[in-house]
Design an enzyme around this catalytic site. Structure first.
Site, PDB file in Angstrom:
ATOM      1  N   ASP A 283      88.201  -4.614 -76.336  1.00  0.00           N
ATOM      2  CA  ASP A 283      88.326  -3.540 -77.319  1.00  0.00           C
ATOM      3  C   ASP A 283      87.539  -2.331 -76.808  1.00  0.00           C
ATOM      4  O   ASP A 283      87.056  -2.331 -75.671  1.00  0.00           O
ATOM      5  CB  ASP A 283      87.811  -3.998 -78.698  1.00  0.00           C
TER       6      ASP A 283
ATOM      7  N   LYS B  10      95.502  -7.760 -76.890  1.00  0.00           N
ATOM      8  CA  LYS B  10      94.134  -7.917 -77.396  1.00  0.00           C
ATOM      9  C   LYS B  10      94.099  -8.906 -78.572  1.00  0.00           C
ATOM     10  O   LYS B  10      93.268  -9.799 -78.624  1.00  0.00           O
ATOM     11  CB  LYS B  10      93.573  -6.560 -77.833  1.00  0.00           C
TER      12      LYS B  10
END
Ligand code: SF4
Length: 212
Positions: free
Chosen positions: A138, A120
């Protein structure tokens, strides 16, 4: 969400916010990387408060190394998990200095090799600092992707791969920002604000939350 609904879904989000930006404050790729590393399980507002004091003192890998773990901790104590974050950030800085001449590398593999940097974080840096059309999934994007039917998936990686496949190319660069902001302020976790949601006509979620 049907394929033909995806284009108007993003066109609507784009019209409301043509140039979405991260809410983390940064001026260089390294500042962005450091801020993203510090932001896990913390709010952007909390991270900004800390980095406003940290970056004027140390905003390069070498300067953070000079600060050392304890010195760094003093600046980021207000952020959750600050001890492990300080350790990771200092280790990452060591690697940046030793292997990358103090610069932030531009490939996913090199970014993910840095301590504390997962998929991420690498996606955020590639997108925001280097303009690559990546999807940093997320908790907000994961929820919005599933709830709307845009990119259903059991894991963040599954949602990311669906987004890469389904989001039309012209929206790919900014898609993850639009989805994060939409999830943060409208399609919120507990009770999505469907009554004031501009993309409700394209969203699969049922029943829609009525106006209070
Ligand atoms: S209609 Fe409701 S569930 Fe669908 S995107 Fe909007 S806020 Fe989220």
């Amino acid at each position: 969400m049907k394929k033909k609904e995806i284009e108007p879904f993003f066109a609507t989000l784009q019209a409301a916010n043509p140039e979405p930006e991260t809410e983390l404050e940064y001026t260089t790729p390294f500042e962005l990387l450091a801020a993203v590393l510090l932001s896990a399980q913390a709010t952007d507002v909390g991270v900004n408060k800390a980095t406003r004091k940290l970056f004027p003192v140390a905003n390069t890998p070498q300067a953070i190394l000079d600060l050392g773990i304890e010195g760094l901790e003093g600046y980021i104590k207000t952020i959750g998990l600050y001890r492990s974050k300080a350790k990771h950030l200092v280790e990452a800085c060591r690697m940046l200095v030793d292997k990358h001449g103090g610069e932030v590398p531009r490939t996913r593999a090199e970014l993910e090799a840095l301590p504390g940097v997962g998929r991420k974080t690498a996606n955020v840096v590639l997108n925001v600092a280097f303009g690559e059309p990546t999807m940093a999934v997320d908790t907000h994007i994961f929820r919005v992707g599933n709830r709307t039917g845009l990119a259903p998936g059991k894991t963040p990686l599954e949602v990311e791969q669906k987004l890469m496949k389904r989001v039309p190319p012209e929206f790919r660069l900014h898609a993850h920002h639009w989805l994060i902001l939409h999830g943060r302020y409208v399609c919120v976790a507990r009770k999505p604000m469907c009554w004031k949601c501009a993309v409700a006509p394209y969203c699969d979620y049922k029943p829609k939350t009525p106006a209070p």
